[in-house]
Motif scaffolding. Structure first.
Motif, mmCIF file in Angstrom:
data_model
loop_
_atom_site.group_PDB
_atom_site.id
_atom_site.type_symbol
_atom_site.label_atom_id
_atom_site.label_comp_id
_atom_site.label_asym_id
_atom_site.label_seq_id
_atom_site.Cartn_x
_atom_site.Cartn_y
_atom_site.Cartn_z
ATOM 1 N N TRP A 30 0.827 -1.212 0.000
ATOM 2 C CA TRP A 30 0.000 0.000 0.000
ATOM 3 C C TRP A 30 0.859 1.259 0.000
ATOM 4 C CZ3 TRP A 30 -0.792 3.977 3.561
ATOM 5 C CH2 TRP A 30 -1.922 4.775 3.346
ATOM 6 N N LEU A 38 -5.018 7.582 -4.233
ATOM 7 C CA LEU A 38 -5.874 6.411 -4.342
ATOM 8 C C LEU A 38 -7.304 6.839 -4.034
ATOM 9 C CD1 LEU A 38 -3.714 3.810 -2.386
ATOM 10 C CD2 LEU A 38 -3.920 4.056 -4.862
ATOM 11 N N GLU A 70 -7.261 -4.126 -5.889
ATOM 12 C CA GLU A 70 -6.835 -2.735 -6.041
ATOM 13 C C GLU A 70 -6.804 -2.049 -4.680
ATOM 14 O OE1 GLU A 70 -9.682 -1.272 -8.855
ATOM 15 O OE2 GLU A 70 -8.985 -2.613 -10.412
ATOM 16 N N TRP A 71 -5.792 -1.222 -4.474
ATOM 17 C CA TRP A 71 -5.663 -0.478 -3.221
ATOM 18 C C TRP A 71 -6.616 0.697 -3.170
ATOM 19 C CZ3 TRP A 71 -3.516 -2.900 0.468
ATOM 20 C CH2 TRP A 71 -2.349 -3.632 0.320
ATOM 21 N N CYS A 72 -7.121 0.994 -1.983
ATOM 22 C CA CYS A 72 -7.910 2.197 -1.726
ATOM 23 C C CYS A 72 -7.181 3.017 -0.667
ATOM 24 C CB CYS A 72 -9.321 1.841 -1.242
ATOM 25 S SG CYS A 72 -10.363 1.161 -2.527
#
Length: 188
Positions: free
Chosen positions: A92, A112, A176-178
């Motif tokens: 991350w 993000l 997918e990263w947030c």
């Protein structure tokens, strides 16, 4: 809009949607099969400002302009070796660092999306379980099997039709990263 890395971005307009499902975590096996433990309670979310989101995941080629050393780990575990496949195996914080680097390079803020922004964009104005309806077939997204029920790995970004707002690969392909936390929604 296309940036200097060749990333295509689409503007997402403000709006409201119902995020999550149910009023409590799954209690039965049937409920566990239908939804994740952290997707409740369902609640109305208002996205108050427009934002831009990449049409596809960030590719190896795009990411490696920031971190050329990443090329050494491409294809580990048999995934994401090609230039136009999504970048994987980055923590991350490296995703945050990439956004910071890109912000300086472009002179515009990159970050993000929040989980709410991501889900809003994924749903693209639909109210069904997926933007494709209540089912998701191998023809719509990569979730590990092809239409013949054979296993498949991550694929080149944009291999499937976009959702109604022009975003690809919102279901499947890679995680997918947030920007915010991962966990159950807080009541209220």
């Amino acid at each position: 809009h296309v940036n200097s890395l060749g990333m295509k971005l689409v503007r997402i307009e403000p709006g409201e949607f119902l995020m999550g499902t149910g009023d409590s975590p799954p209690k039965t096996q049937v409920q566990w099969n239908e939804r994740d433990w952290d997707e409740s309670p369902a609640h109305k979310v208002r996205i108050s400002q427009p934002f831009h989101l990449g049409v596809t995941e960030v590719t190896n080629t795009q990411y490696e302009q920031f971190d050329p050393e990443h090329k050494k780990i491409r294809g580990m575990h048999g995934v994401c070796k090609a230039d136009e496949e999504p970048v994987v195996m980055i923590p991350w914080q490296r995703a945050i660092d990439f956004c910071d680097w890109l912000s300086k390079k472009e002179g515009k803020p990159y970050r993000l999306p929040t989980e709410a922004e991501w889900e809003y964009a994924c749903r693209a104005g639909t109210t069904t379980k997926y933007h494709t309806g209540d089912t998701l077939a191998p023809e719509h997204a990569n979730f590990g099997v092809n239409p013949d029920k054979k296993s498949r790995s991550a694929m080149v970004v944009g291999s499937f039709p976009p959702n109604p707002w022009g975003l690809c690969d919102m279901h499947g392909n890679v995680a997918e990263w947030c920007a915010d936390w991962f966990g159950p929604y807080e009541g209220g």
